[in-house]
Scaffold this motif. Structure first.
Motif, PDB file in Angstrom:
ATOM      1  N   TYR A   1      -2.704   5.254   0.825  1.00 46.85           N
ATOM      2  CA  TYR A   1      -2.566   5.517   2.244  1.00 46.85           C
ATOM      3  C   TYR A   1      -3.844   5.244   3.031  1.00 46.85           C
ATOM      4  CZ  TYR A   1       1.472   7.822   0.210  1.00 46.85           C
ATOM      5  OH  TYR A   1       2.602   8.084  -0.498  1.00 46.85           O
TER       6      TYR A   1
ATOM      7  N   GLY B   1       1.042   4.186  -2.823  1.00 46.11           N
ATOM      8  CA  GLY B   1       0.475   5.462  -2.394  1.00 46.11           C
ATOM      9  C   GLY B   1      -0.962   5.326  -1.930  1.00 46.11           C
TER      10      GLY B   1
ATOM     11  N   ILE C   1       1.392   6.909   9.129  1.00 43.21           N
ATOM     12  CA  ILE C   1       0.325   7.825   8.760  1.00 43.21           C
ATOM     13  C   ILE C   1       0.705   9.261   9.100  1.00 43.21           C
ATOM     14  CG2 ILE C   1      -2.043   8.521   9.269  1.00 43.21           C
ATOM     15  CD1 ILE C   1      -1.853   6.078   7.491  1.00 43.21           C
TER      16      ILE C   1
ATOM     17  N   TYR D   1       0.840  -1.204   0.000  1.00 49.31           N
ATOM     18  CA  TYR D   1       0.000   0.000   0.000  1.00 49.31           C
ATOM     19  C   TYR D   1       0.873   1.251   0.000  1.00 49.31           C
ATOM     20  CZ  TYR D   1      -3.682  -3.217   1.662  1.00 49.31           C
ATOM     21  OH  TYR D   1      -4.570  -4.251   1.808  1.00 49.31           O
ATOM     22  N   PHE D   2       1.963   1.200   0.753  1.00 51.05           N
ATOM     23  CA  PHE D   2       2.856   2.357   0.859  1.00 51.05           C
ATOM     24  C   PHE D   2       3.484   2.656  -0.493  1.00 51.05           C
ATOM     25  CE2 PHE D   2       4.264   4.850   4.460  1.00 51.05           C
ATOM     26  CZ  PHE D   2       5.310   5.584   3.955  1.00 51.05           C
TER      27      PHE D   2
ATOM     28  N   GLU E   1       1.269  12.247  -5.322  1.00 44.27           N
ATOM     29  CA  GLU E   1       0.135  11.547  -4.725  1.00 44.27           C
ATOM     30  C   GLU E   1      -0.934  12.530  -4.274  1.00 44.27           C
ATOM     31  OE1 GLU E   1      -0.228   8.442  -4.931  1.00 44.27           O
ATOM     32  OE2 GLU E   1       1.771   8.157  -5.768  1.00 44.27           O
TER      33      GLU E   1
ATOM     34  N   ILE F   1      -3.801   1.818   4.318  1.00 37.05           N
ATOM     35  CA  ILE F   1      -2.950   1.704   5.503  1.00 37.05           C
ATOM     36  C   ILE F   1      -3.742   2.140   6.735  1.00 37.05           C
ATOM     37  CG2 ILE F   1      -0.868   2.532   6.659  1.00 37.05           C
ATOM     38  CD1 ILE F   1       0.411   2.905   3.941  1.00 37.05           C
TER      39      ILE F   1
ATOM     40  N   VAL G   1       3.046  10.539   6.477  1.00 38.08           N
ATOM     41  CA  VAL G   1       2.314  10.849   5.250  1.00 38.08           C
ATOM     42  C   VAL G   1       1.598  12.185   5.392  1.00 38.08           C
ATOM     43  CG1 VAL G   1       0.382  10.156   3.784  1.00 38.08           C
ATOM     44  CG2 VAL G   1       2.033   8.454   4.529  1.00 38.08           C
ATOM     45  N   ARG G   2       0.963  12.398   6.536  1.00 38.60           N
ATOM     46  CA  ARG G   2       0.235  13.658   6.757  1.00 38.60           C
ATOM     47  C   ARG G   2       1.176  14.857   6.720  1.00 38.60           C
ATOM     48  NH1 ARG G   2      -3.204  11.001  11.591  1.00 38.60           N
ATOM     49  NH2 ARG G   2      -5.059  10.380  10.391  1.00 38.60           N
TER      50      ARG G   2
ATOM     51  N   TYR H   1       5.793  13.119  -2.539  1.00 39.09           N
ATOM     52  CA  TYR H   1       4.420  13.063  -2.066  1.00 39.09           C
ATOM     53  C   TYR H   1       3.498  14.001  -2.848  1.00 39.09           C
ATOM     54  CZ  TYR H   1       5.285  10.119   1.987  1.00 39.09           C
ATOM     55  OH  TYR H   1       5.594   9.069   2.802  1.00 39.09           O
TER      56      TYR H   1
ATOM     57  N   LEU I   1      -5.876  12.501   5.408  1.00 41.60           N
ATOM     58  CA  LEU I   1      -6.272  11.213   5.991  1.00 41.60           C
ATOM     59  C   LEU I   1      -6.901  11.383   7.377  1.00 41.60           C
ATOM     60  CD1 LEU I   1      -3.057   9.150   5.116  1.00 41.60           C
ATOM     61  CD2 LEU I   1      -5.126   9.378   3.746  1.00 41.60           C
TER      62      LEU I   1
END
Length: 229
Positions: free
Chosen positions: A109, A107, A132, A103-104, A219, A112, A135-136, A216, A160
């Motif tokens: 997320y 992309g 997470i 999943y990572f 994405e 995840i 990613v945020r 990122y 997310l």
């Protein structure tokens, strides 16, 4: 005379190592976790002719895989995976980290995030939460560069987040983070406005932050475009 190893002593040491490894995460000590995990993996190998396999082994190996994913230790992750048989990879303790890594890479997320509800061990969420959060943070830096403003209703998906309280807390945290990069987060009329702050002394983001933000941003673009469809 030959001294034979005492299985009870092996079991006691194994249980102590396993407990200490879990406890290192509970006290948020990743350096100790890595040290203990290396020792525990070696112990599993050395004691396999003396003891039956530990019931906790797959769970702890799964934690180690999640650690490598979180740390972006790609080569080490695949090296570790090669040591796990195809049959053992079917164990939920191993299959969950494998899915998260996929999943990572893709992309994806949100998958995840959803995995948090189905982990075989609650401690797995220690690393999932950290992933997470990373990613945020990267999405926040990318949004600052890519957009002048972002609808609050779109921000839930971009960052997310699920609830208004989560969004409020995230915005408050990123207000101070954004200023490090000369960007002020101003909430007004249903939008997050990313306003450039002019300072005499510019804060230059590190090379790593710049490179990861660029990665990122692609994405982020996909997510925002999907919201317009």
């Amino acid at each position: 005379s030959t001294t034979h190893p005492n299985p009870k002593e092996y079991i006691l040491k194994r249980e102590m190592l396993e407990s200490a490894t879990i406890y290192s995460l509970l006290k948020d000590d990743l350096s100790e976790f890595l040290k203990l995990m290396i020792e525990l993996r070696a112990f599993y190998q050395d004691s396999k002719k003396v003891l039956p396999q530990s019931e906790k082994r797959f769970g702890l190996i799964g934690l180690y895989l999640l650690y490598l994913i979180y740390k972006h230790e790609t080569a080490e992750y695949y090296t570790e995976l090669e040591l796990i048989s195809l049959e053992d990879r079917k164990s939920i303790y191993i299959s969950v980290p494998i899915s998260i890594e996929e999943y990572f890479i893709d992309g994806n997320y949100f998958k995840i995030l959803h995995t948090k509800q189905n982990v075989p061990l609650a401690i797995y969420n220690y690393f999932i939460d950290k992933m997470i959060e990373t990613v945020r943070e990267e999405a926040a830096r990318s949004a600052e560069k890519a957009y002048k403003r972002l609808k609050l209703e779109d921000a839930y998906k971009v960052f997310l987040l699920k609830t208004q309280e989560e969004l409020h807390s995230f915005i408050e945290k990123e207000k101070s983070e954004g200023l490090k990069y000369n960007v002020a987060w101003v909430v007004s009329e249903g939008y997050i406005n990313f306003e450039t702050v002019h300072k005499n002394l510019l804060v230059i983001p590190s090379r790593e932050v710049i490179e990861r933000s660029m990665a990122y941003s692609k994405e982020l673009e996909k997510i925002v475009q999907s919201l317009r469809i």
